[in-house]
Design an enzyme around this catalytic site. Structure first.
Site, PDB file in Angstrom:
ATOM      1  CD  GLU A 118     -28.824  17.920  -4.744  1.00 11.78           C
ATOM      2  OE1 GLU A 118     -29.954  18.195  -4.295  1.00 11.78           O
ATOM      3  OE2 GLU A 118     -28.080  18.768  -5.275  1.00 11.78           O
ATOM      4  CB  VAL A 174     -12.984   4.038  -3.798  1.00 13.92           C
ATOM      5  CG1 VAL A 174     -12.495   4.995  -4.877  1.00 13.92           C
ATOM      6  CG2 VAL A 174     -14.179   4.637  -3.074  1.00 13.92           C
ATOM      7  CE1 TYR A 233       2.723   1.162   8.024  1.00 11.33           C
ATOM      8  CE2 TYR A 233       2.772   3.432   7.250  1.00 11.33           C
ATOM      9  CZ  TYR A 233       2.107   2.236   7.390  1.00 11.33           C
ATOM     10  OH  TYR A 233       0.834   2.102   6.900  1.00 11.33           O
ATOM     11  CE  LYS A 259      -4.879   3.806  -6.104  1.00  9.92           C
ATOM     12  NZ  LYS A 259      -5.294   2.412  -6.106  1.00  9.92           N
ATOM     13  CG  HIS A 294     -29.390  22.027  -4.373  1.00  8.09           C
ATOM     14  ND1 HIS A 294     -29.421  21.136  -5.430  1.00  8.09           N
ATOM     15  CD2 HIS A 294     -29.602  23.263  -4.884  1.00  8.09           C
ATOM     16  CE1 HIS A 294     -29.653  21.810  -6.551  1.00  8.09           C
ATOM     17  NE2 HIS A 294     -29.763  23.098  -6.237  1.00  8.09           N
ATOM     18  CB  CYS A 316      -0.930  -0.011   1.211  1.00  9.64           C
ATOM     19  SG  CYS A 316      -1.990   1.452   1.303  1.00  9.64           S
ATOM     20  CB  ALA A 334      10.075 -14.600   8.744  1.00  5.17           C
ATOM     21  CB  ALA A 365     -10.344  -7.320 -17.070  1.00  9.63           C
ATOM     22  CD  GLU A 420      -6.003 -10.460  -2.714  1.00  7.02           C
ATOM     23  OE1 GLU A 420      -5.071  -9.824  -3.217  1.00  7.02           O
ATOM     24  OE2 GLU A 420      -6.351 -11.590  -3.113  1.00  7.02           O
ATOM     25  CD  GLU A 429      -7.211   1.867  -8.878  1.00 10.58           C
ATOM     26  OE1 GLU A 429      -8.090   2.093  -8.026  1.00 10.58           O
ATOM     27  OE2 GLU A 429      -6.113   1.366  -8.577  1.00 10.58           O
ATOM     28  CB  CYS A 432      -3.288   2.514  -1.324  1.00  8.01           C
ATOM     29  SG  CYS A 432      -3.540   0.806  -0.870  1.00  8.01           S
ATOM     30  CE1 TYR A 472      -6.903  -2.242  -6.748  1.00  3.41           C
ATOM     31  CE2 TYR A 472      -7.932  -4.401  -6.805  1.00  3.41           C
ATOM     32  CZ  TYR A 472      -7.013  -3.527  -6.267  1.00  3.41           C
ATOM     33  OH  TYR A 472      -6.182  -3.947  -5.255  1.00  3.41           O
TER      34      TYR A 472
END
Length: 528
Positions: A506, A400, A154, A90, A501, A82, A170, A230, A367, A236, A87, A232
């Site tokens: 909405e 998403v 991290y 990207k 609005h 990620c 490991a 095909a 995933e 993307e 993520c 995501y």
């Protein structure tokens, strides 16, 4: 500044993530360094986490917060897929592509390009002919620097949580016994959170191709690119290439991309791809890739005999596989799914070996980074926090896709709902419209980008079991609706929420017929 060991290095078009940021080296256990001698007595922990991705880090920190003695093993960059090649970078490139689209659209709002401009006007040595251009190298350097900073964050989080970081790969040497380098470790509980990696097919010329990790190693924007896949990831990355100006070709095996998703989303996406000039090749499976030794250009030959030429880059995004090959799961007594290699784990992340657990991409179930984080924290809650029975909820997971335009989806697709429920119990609400953002454009309505929405309801109370949206802002509007769906909301609940609005969101709370859902509105609906 000290050098960073996790710099992205291009190796035959693919990415190599070096082990760990040097800035974080001070936080690592000295016991993780190789000394050429095997330890006579393994070091013991309450909890040993294999994998420094989002799920592993979240679980390790949560366990340490409960007072457990915790170690985390990682041989690449902290943050996992990620943070490093997924993520986060990207989304940076998605934002870059969206900005490029908006700059192209600026003329509809009265903005225009000026030029030529002198060096004095721009602050540069040379004159320029436009007020803006695009330099891939600039965003790549900024993006990579951001990722390196996250690697360091991290490391700091783990240090502050008193989690001991063991640098290396490991491998199980027995039940709840792991070797890292030349040292062995044991633990009461071991979590496998090693993630996944891109799959490369066995076909002629595959060495000339890159996978999704290699996208982030590219030093320049290719002029002409082929993306194969095909899912995501393929959708993307193809969208990013196309929006930034590359001649982009997306090759899919069947009738279109994103086959598991709702048909409304798929149809709208393909229409918008066509309007954006992205070339979609359906029923197209590559059989091989050839490289012209003089020009360096690549050609893709399909199984039907067709040939597509002159590509600068061929990116294969055909799937991912679990990182288990070198883990020694057999020695650890851990069962995997035959052929695919995913580790078998139940709803509470238990594997076939008591005291050993698995979560995230290595299990092949939902995933998504937030899912791994939730599973990791709940596992720690159960093992060390006294929350008996604690487990992550894998139902109604929102997701998403950062396509162009973006997609948001949660719950059942219409096809899934029709399989699960009787047709007479279903009520499907849909809407298709032009976002107000595109309203003032002096072009025909059919030429303007569209937003499409679908609400899938079941039973006399019209409980919402699926919600799908594609269009500008879909990525940011989904989260709140996902909470509502998780709580068992109904169409009447949607109608009762006053519309904000003017927004695209909405539309979900004003779907016709508004205010007349369920049995109470049955008579009134009949009069409409």
């Amino acid at each position: 500044m000290r050098p960073l060991l996790n710099r992205l290095r291009l190796q035959t078009g693919r990415i190599a993530l070096m082990a760990i940021p040097a800035t974080a080296a001070a936080h690592f256990s000295s016991s993780s360094k190789l000394d050429g001698k095997a330890s006579s007595e393994p070091q013991h922990f309450d909890y040993l986490v294999i994998g420094g991705g989002s799920g592993g880090v979240a679980s390790a920190r949560r366990a340490a917060a409960y007072g457990a003695k915790v170690a985390l093993v990682e041989y690449k960059a902290l943050g996992g897929t990620c943070v490093n090649v997924g993520c986060v970078p990207k989304k940076v490139m998605f934002n870059t592509a969206i900005l490029a689209e908006q700059m192209q659209e600026a003329g509809h709002f009265g903005f225009y390009r000026r030029g030529p401009l002198t060096g004095a006007e721009t602050g540069r040595k040379e004159a320029v002919t436009e007020t803006f251009g695009f330099d891939w190298k600039t965003i790549k350097e900024a993006r990579d620097a951001y990722v390196r900073r996250l690697n360091g964050i991290y490391a700091t989080l783990l240090r502050n949580s008193t989690v001991e970081v063991l640098e290396g790969a490991a491998r199980f040497t027995g039940p709840r016994r792991v070797q890292v380098g030349e040292k062995e470790y044991t633990a009461d509980h071991i979590l496998i959170a090693t993630g996944g990696k891109p799959v490369m097919p066995k076909m002629p010329g595959v060495e000339h191709c890159i996978h999704s990790d290699g996208f982030f190693a590219l030093e320049e924007l290719p002029k002409r690119v082929a993306v194969v896949g095909a899912g995501y990831i393929a959708v993307e990355l193809a969208g990013i290439f196309n929006s930034l100006g590359a001649d982009t070709n997306l090759f899919v095996r069947y009738d279109g991309p994103l086959r598991p998703f709702d048909q409304l989303l798929r149809e709208t996406l393909m229409q918008e791809m066509d309007h954006a000039g992205l070339h979609l090749h359906k029923h197209s499976t590559p059989a091989g890739v050839q490289k012209d030794q003089k020009t360096g250009k690549l050609s893709v030959t399909l199984t039907n005999g067709q040939e597509h030429k002159d590509f600068d880059v061929v990116l294969l995004a055909i799937g991912r596989s679990p990182e288990t090959e070198s883990l020694g799961v057999e020695a650890g007594g851990i069962a995997t799914v035959e052929k695919k290699g995913y580790i078998q784990a139940d709803a509470q992340q238990n594997t076939s070996m008591p005291g050993v657990y698995a979560l995230g991409d290595v299990c092949g179930k939902v995933e998504l980074t937030p899912m791994a984080i939730a599973a990791g924290r709940r596992l720690a809650d159960r093992l060390f926090g006294g929350l008996d029975g604690a487990q992550a909820d894998y139902a109604n997971v929102p997701t998403v896709i950062f396509s162009h335009p973006p997609i948001g989806t949660v719950g059942l697709t219409e096809a899934e709902a029709r399989e699960q429920y009787d047709a007479k119990d279903l009520k499907i609400y849909t809407s298709r419209f032009v976002n107000l953002f595109y309203g003032p454009w002096p072009v025909p309505p059919e030429a303007k980008p569209k937003t499409a929405m679908k609400l899938i309801c079941v039973g006399p109370e019209e409980r919402v079991v699926g919600l799908h949206v594609i269009g500008m802002g879909a990525d940011e509007m989904l989260q709140g609706f996902a909470v509502a769906l998780k709580k068992g909301c109904t169409k009447a609940d949607f109608d009762a929420a006053l519309a904000i609005h003017p927004t695209a969101a909405e539309e979900f709370v004003t779907l016709a017929p508004w205010g007349l859902s369920g049995k109470k509105g049955e008579k009134a609906r009949a009069k409409l």
